[in-house]
Write a protein that holds these residues in place. Structure first.
Motif, PDB file in Angstrom:
ATOM      1  N   GLN A  35      48.273  -5.554  65.428  1.00 26.79           N
ATOM      2  CA  GLN A  35      47.882  -6.090  66.729  1.00 26.79           C
ATOM      3  C   GLN A  35      46.774  -7.126  66.567  1.00 26.79           C
ATOM      4  O   GLN A  35      46.816  -8.195  67.180  1.00 26.79           O
ATOM      5  CB  GLN A  35      47.432  -4.963  67.672  1.00 26.79           C
ATOM      6  N   LEU A  36      45.780  -6.819  65.730  1.00 28.35           N
ATOM      7  CA  LEU A  36      44.687  -7.767  65.497  1.00 28.35           C
ATOM      8  C   LEU A  36      45.207  -9.050  64.852  1.00 28.35           C
ATOM      9  O   LEU A  36      44.787 -10.154  65.213  1.00 28.35           O
ATOM     10  CB  LEU A  36      43.614  -7.132  64.610  1.00 28.35           C
ATOM     11  N   MET A  37      46.117  -8.909  63.902  1.00 25.68           N
ATOM     12  CA  MET A  37      46.689 -10.092  63.259  1.00 25.68           C
ATOM     13  C   MET A  37      47.436 -10.940  64.280  1.00 25.68           C
ATOM     14  O   MET A  37      47.323 -12.162  64.283  1.00 25.68           O
ATOM     15  CB  MET A  37      47.610  -9.675  62.106  1.00 25.68           C
ATOM     16  N   SER A  38      48.181 -10.285  65.155  1.00 26.34           N
ATOM     17  CA  SER A  38      48.917 -11.001  66.192  1.00 26.34           C
ATOM     18  C   SER A  38      47.968 -11.690  67.165  1.00 26.34           C
ATOM     19  O   SER A  38      48.156 -12.860  67.507  1.00 26.34           O
ATOM     20  CB  SER A  38      49.824 -10.027  66.947  1.00 26.34           C
ATOM     21  N   ASP A  39      46.930 -10.984  67.584  1.00 22.39           N
ATOM     22  CA  ASP A  39      45.962 -11.540  68.535  1.00 22.39           C
ATOM     23  C   ASP A  39      45.266 -12.781  67.992  1.00 22.39           C
ATOM     24  O   ASP A  39      44.923 -13.697  68.740  1.00 22.39           O
ATOM     25  CB  ASP A  39      44.906 -10.498  68.909  1.00 22.39           C
ATOM     26  N   HIS A  40      45.015 -12.797  66.682  1.00 20.02           N
ATOM     27  CA  HIS A  40      44.246 -13.882  66.071  1.00 20.02           C
ATOM     28  C   HIS A  40      45.120 -14.861  65.290  1.00 20.02           C
ATOM     29  O   HIS A  40      44.603 -15.757  64.617  1.00 20.02           O
ATOM     30  CB  HIS A  40      43.153 -13.309  65.175  1.00 20.02           C
ATOM     31  N   GLY A  41      46.428 -14.668  65.333  1.00 19.19           N
ATOM     32  CA  GLY A  41      47.337 -15.576  64.657  1.00 19.19           C
ATOM     33  C   GLY A  41      47.209 -15.551  63.140  1.00 19.19           C
ATOM     34  O   GLY A  41      47.338 -16.581  62.492  1.00 19.19           O
ATOM     35  N   LEU A  42      46.934 -14.389  62.577  1.00 19.55           N
ATOM     36  CA  LEU A  42      46.745 -14.263  61.132  1.00 19.55           C
ATOM     37  C   LEU A  42      48.041 -13.875  60.443  1.00 19.55           C
ATOM     38  O   LEU A  42      48.891 -13.201  61.015  1.00 19.55           O
ATOM     39  CB  LEU A  42      45.686 -13.205  60.821  1.00 19.55           C
ATOM     40  N   ASP A  46      46.782 -15.356  54.993  1.00 17.02           N
ATOM     41  CA  ASP A  46      45.405 -15.551  55.452  1.00 17.02           C
ATOM     42  C   ASP A  46      44.490 -14.464  54.904  1.00 17.02           C
ATOM     43  O   ASP A  46      43.354 -14.731  54.513  1.00 17.02           O
ATOM     44  CB  ASP A  46      45.329 -15.530  56.987  1.00 17.02           C
TER      45      ASP A  46
END
Length: 108
Positions: A35-42, A46
């Motif tokens: 979810q964090l990767m999706s939220d920050h486009g990672l 990266d």
């Protein structure tokens, strides 16, 4: 009084519960990371480049420079940066009552 077999059964049940809880927490952690990767486009790339990128940004080349000596034994010329374990010559001198400041190299 509890028998040995009852205690072994309890241990087996606890180990099963521990394994299940570890599995569930791992699933939740992976979901949070995704979810964090999706939220920050990672991307995974990266994540792997952050470590190298952070080092490269610190001194421009991705290499760490040699640390200058901070302490020197004037009798032998041996030196120590002040990082890591103290060398034997310094430990021995300190045990004889000398002070760490006695070996400090004056800044130029």
């Amino acid at each position: 009084m509890t028998t040995l077999q009852e205690l072994l059964n309890q241990r087996a049940e606890l180990e099963r519960q521990i394994a299940e809880t570890q599995r569930q927490e791992r699933v939740e952690a992976i979901a949070t990371i995704r979810q964090l990767m999706s939220d920050h486009g990672l991307t995974v790339e990266d994540l792997s480049s952050v470590r190298g990128g952070a080092r490269a940004a610190s001194n421009g080349e991705g290499k760490r420079g040699k640390v200058p000596a901070k302490y020197r034994n004037s009798a032998t010329g041996e030196s120590w940066t002040g990082r890591g374990l103290q060398p034997k010559w310094l430990k021995a001198a300190l045990a004889e009552g000398k002070q760490l400041s006695d070996f400090l190299i004056a800044a130029a």
